[in-house]
Design an enzyme around this catalytic site. Sequence first.
Site, mmCIF file in Angstrom:
data_model
loop_
_atom_site.group_PDB
_atom_site.id
_atom_site.type_symbol
_atom_site.label_atom_id
_atom_site.label_comp_id
_atom_site.label_asym_id
_atom_site.label_seq_id
_atom_site.Cartn_x
_atom_site.Cartn_y
_atom_site.Cartn_z
ATOM 1 N N GLY A 98 0.881 -1.290 0.013
ATOM 2 C CA GLY A 98 0.003 -0.035 -0.028
ATOM 3 C C GLY A 98 0.872 1.355 0.035
ATOM 4 C CG LEU A 99 2.183 3.245 2.897
ATOM 5 C CD1 LEU A 99 3.408 3.014 3.787
ATOM 6 C CD2 LEU A 99 1.218 3.998 3.793
ATOM 7 C CB CYS A 100 1.117 3.249 -3.942
ATOM 8 S SG CYS A 100 0.143 2.099 -3.771
ATOM 9 N N GLY A 101 -1.120 5.921 -2.620
ATOM 10 C CA GLY A 101 -2.139 6.844 -2.873
ATOM 11 C C GLY A 101 -3.508 6.109 -3.321
#
Lengths: 289, 137
Positions: free
Chosen positions: A86-89
């Site tokens: 994750g952590l990709c908008g």
Amino acid sequence: MPSLRDIRNRIRSVQNTKKITQAYQVVSATKLRRAQQMVQATRPYAEKMLEVLQTTAELATEYRHPFLERREGKRGVMVLVTTDRGLCGALNVNTIRAANRVMNEQYPQARYVTLGRKGRDLMLRFRREVIADASNLPDRPGIADVLPAVTVALEEYSKGNTDAVLLGYAKWVSTLRQEPVVRTLVPVELPKREEGKAPAADYIYEPEPDEVLDALLPRYVETQVYQAVLENKASEHSARMIAMQNATDAAADFIEALTLNMNKVRQASITTELMEIVSGAEALRQSSQ
Amino acid sequence: MPIPVRVVSVERSLFEGEADFILARSTIGELGVLPRHAPLLAVLAPGELRVDKTGGGSEVLFVGGGFMEVLPDRVTVLADVAERADEINLERAEQTRRSVQERLAGQVGTEERVELEQALARAEARLRLARIRRGGG
């Protein structure tokens, strides 16, 4: 009113977070460059493959490979490329939404082949049928990592269990922009040859053109999926870089606000202390008179 | 008259240079290409691909199948999984061959059998090539 120490601790904690997001941003930038190089490296193969395929398809006109045959029907297999982390908008959300829209409109009887953990998890939560999966791909995936899953999708088509195989992934447009793309893999639609470009040559085929076409078509599809996986990687790192940059900026803003608050609290406590001293001194002076 | 040769796999480019002779293994037999060869498109079988470089020396690569396109002015090989002979891991190749053989010995469907036999051919070609390179075998 939080105490001075509470605010100080808070600032320290946000500073630590900022350091992490900043580091992740730099890491993503490096990985992005590498992913772009990998996308570039597939170009010569893919371009030659298309050229040969176009020439061969023109020659073997009587032969209709099943991959070139259009089928009417509402059954579709979606090869969904997403990220593992994750952590990709909104990258994955956008891809999945675009893919689902196409499936709902054109192929209500949808099944999925997922390349990437995020897509797989979400599809399973929606209780969609996932027939194959290749997740936790390495940072530099080889074609061997994606082949088994693609083969499952192609076999479904060869067996007549589906009317189309589609591909959904995040296309890399620029560092700031990634676009969800959904397109049909099978039936194969060969792009038109560029204007003025004559067929490469009148080949001798070994074996016959039909058999060459049999060998070429699945590889063409596999190459497209592989390229999509690599491009999705590039998109992932771009999106993460931007997300981390935003997080770093937000942390900086937050630290500024907290520092201001801290100074106010400090000032207030100094003022209170001064008042106490002054009023104490005043009281002493009055009583001594 | 040397011919420019390029060997590419999906993942990377493996060889680029000029050659005097190319020896490949197509699905229907060995195939040698000299300069001025007629335009040709061949489906390659798993095996070795030898490129005799202009000015001496030859490059031996392992291809797991693929295509070779011969044009009047150049030769392009689209290799499925290509490895340079010195990159081949002998142990891993041997391991693959054994496990495939074991599975073939058991009960398998026709389709699976075909696949396994291909895998076996690939593993054996790899082994053969690795041994040649090591000067043993």
